[in-house]
Design a protein around this motif. Sequence first.
Motif, PDB file in Angstrom:
ATOM      1  N   ALA A  38       0.855  -1.190   0.000  1.00  0.00           N
ATOM      2  CA  ALA A  38       0.000   0.000   0.000  1.00  0.00           C
ATOM      3  C   ALA A  38       0.890   1.239   0.000  1.00  0.00           C
ATOM      4  CB  ALA A  38      -0.914  -0.007   1.218  1.00  0.00           C
ATOM      5  N   LEU A  39       0.788   2.034  -1.052  1.00  0.00           N
ATOM      6  CA  LEU A  39       1.656   3.198  -1.241  1.00  0.00           C
ATOM      7  C   LEU A  39       0.839   4.480  -1.301  1.00  0.00           C
ATOM      8  CD1 LEU A  39       3.922   1.691  -4.048  1.00  0.00           C
ATOM      9  CD2 LEU A  39       4.470   1.864  -1.606  1.00  0.00           C
ATOM     10  N   GLN A  40       1.526   5.599  -1.080  1.00  0.00           N
ATOM     11  CA  GLN A  40       0.895   6.900  -1.296  1.00  0.00           C
ATOM     12  C   GLN A  40       0.736   7.114  -2.802  1.00  0.00           C
ATOM     13  OE1 GLN A  40       3.649   9.277   1.545  1.00  0.00           O
ATOM     14  NE2 GLN A  40       1.812  10.511   1.277  1.00  0.00           N
ATOM     15  N   PRO A  41      -0.482   7.330  -3.283  1.00  0.00           N
ATOM     16  CA  PRO A  41      -0.672   7.423  -4.726  1.00  0.00           C
ATOM     17  C   PRO A  41      -0.593   8.832  -5.285  1.00  0.00           C
ATOM     18  CG  PRO A  41      -2.789   7.322  -3.644  1.00  0.00           C
ATOM     19  CD  PRO A  41      -1.751   7.273  -2.554  1.00  0.00           C
ATOM     20  N   GLY A  42      -0.570   9.858  -4.406  1.00  0.00           N
ATOM     21  CA  GLY A  42      -0.730  11.208  -4.931  1.00  0.00           C
ATOM     22  C   GLY A  42      -2.049  11.299  -5.678  1.00  0.00           C
ATOM     23  N   SER A  43      -2.092  12.111  -6.710  1.00  0.00           N
ATOM     24  CA  SER A  43      -3.351  12.363  -7.413  1.00  0.00           C
ATOM     25  C   SER A  43      -3.814  11.218  -8.299  1.00  0.00           C
ATOM     26  CB  SER A  43      -3.237  13.642  -8.249  1.00  0.00           C
ATOM     27  OG  SER A  43      -3.281  14.774  -7.402  1.00  0.00           O
TER      28      SER A  43
END
Length: 499
Positions: free
Chosen positions: A66-71
């Motif tokens: 699970a990663l930070q996806p940004g926009s």
Amino acid sequence: MNPMRRAATLFSLVSCCLAGPPVHAELPPPLARLLADAGIPEDGVGLVVAPVARGARFVEHGAERALQPGSTMKLVTTLVGLEQLGPGFVGRTRVLATAPVRDGVLQGDLVLQGGGDADFNAADLANLLRRLRDRGLKDLRGDLVLDRSWFNPMRYDIGVPPFDEQPEFAYNLIPDALMVGGNLLRIELFSDERGLQVVAQPPLAGARVIHEMVLVDGDCAKWDDGWKPPEVRPGKLGRMTDIVLRGTFPVGCERSFEIATLDRNDFIGRAFRAQWTALGGNWRGKVREGTTPPAATLLGEHASRPLSEAVRAINKPSDNAMTRLLYLQLGRALEGERSEPTPVRADRAVRAWFRRQGIDDAGLVMDNGSGLSRSERIKPVQLEAVIRAGLNSRWAPEWLASLPIVGIDGTMRRRGVGSPAAGNARMKTGTLRNVVALAGTMADAAGRPCIVVAILNHDAVRPGAARPVIDGILDWVARSRFGETGDAAAAAPSPTLIR
């Protein structure tokens, strides 16, 4: 190594990293070396290259984290919005009266009722008020009541710490159900023989925009390096309230941008008073928050553009405020008790859609649906599944048309120029201070439709240096022939530098 040389190294290395059809659970060595040179560890990368048709992925690495996806999270919100609300969905702003209008006089209050209308601006407010004047209304004896009760709670911005050091800029706007042009001032700055000039819209009764900025020699592209947060100086004894722009500005430059400076109730009240007075109306009341009485009479209404058009205005330029409103609309539309906070309901709506699509929601973290968040998380394989669901949706044409086209428009208009990915790939971008991401669809060199999700997450990621690395993945996919023999893949032309 500078970013451009690093990108060139990527393209020379990555052209030989596909030697056949097997899936890479680990990064191919050339790409691993490039990332190491850029200071990005392998555990900071999530990558999926997969066929649009269900089947084995061509390449995957870190795809279950699970990663930070940004926009790129906007892909989720806009698709679920289309599926749940429909392409014809609109937000509305209404004007209502709490008493009858007699002889041009309204003895009661005038209510401005918000329904999550992302398009309502000062010109639309003027049009609604002009209709009231055309019907003979002139004198308002009561208050202007601002009804934001469409969402719960009515205000999300109160007490929320700033996302970054520039909370006044439009990308940081935390919307609510009732806004007039996002409650933003549009500022134009330019220098001429008279010095620095400032033009501001819309007109605000009793307020003006001035500046104490200093002209300097500098790069127009970096004009905001010298920007300082504006200062609001309240007027006393009937004097104007001054909104003061501060900092430095390069000589010979011209820039337009939007900022939030005044309290949003004050902003709407001043905009309303300026418009009503300009139309010859009278009003001595005050502005206050409240709810619409059941017996109030509808006097006028504005509707936003339909969602089929709004998703383009969200994904092409990556509009955070519009996405956040759409996310809240998902919560508002969910069946059940509306006393539950709207964001909680929106989260449930998204997860219910995931389950109906057969997508595991483990690890998914929704905050505001826009990706402008430190807490939102999604796995690359989940984003892959969302994109595949979008391509198979009955609203696929509307959704797909909202994605930026590499080298042509939106946030990808200056990226991928000169690459075979240009005009071929539709990619949603994502950028935070430690995040660079792309997700969307494109064809490989054999014309085979592919889904690509590439996310870099690490404190070592700096957008300016990391974009050439991640753009190179698109060039690689565009030049490769997945599923063919190693000889066919190796015969693909060497990638060229994406500028």
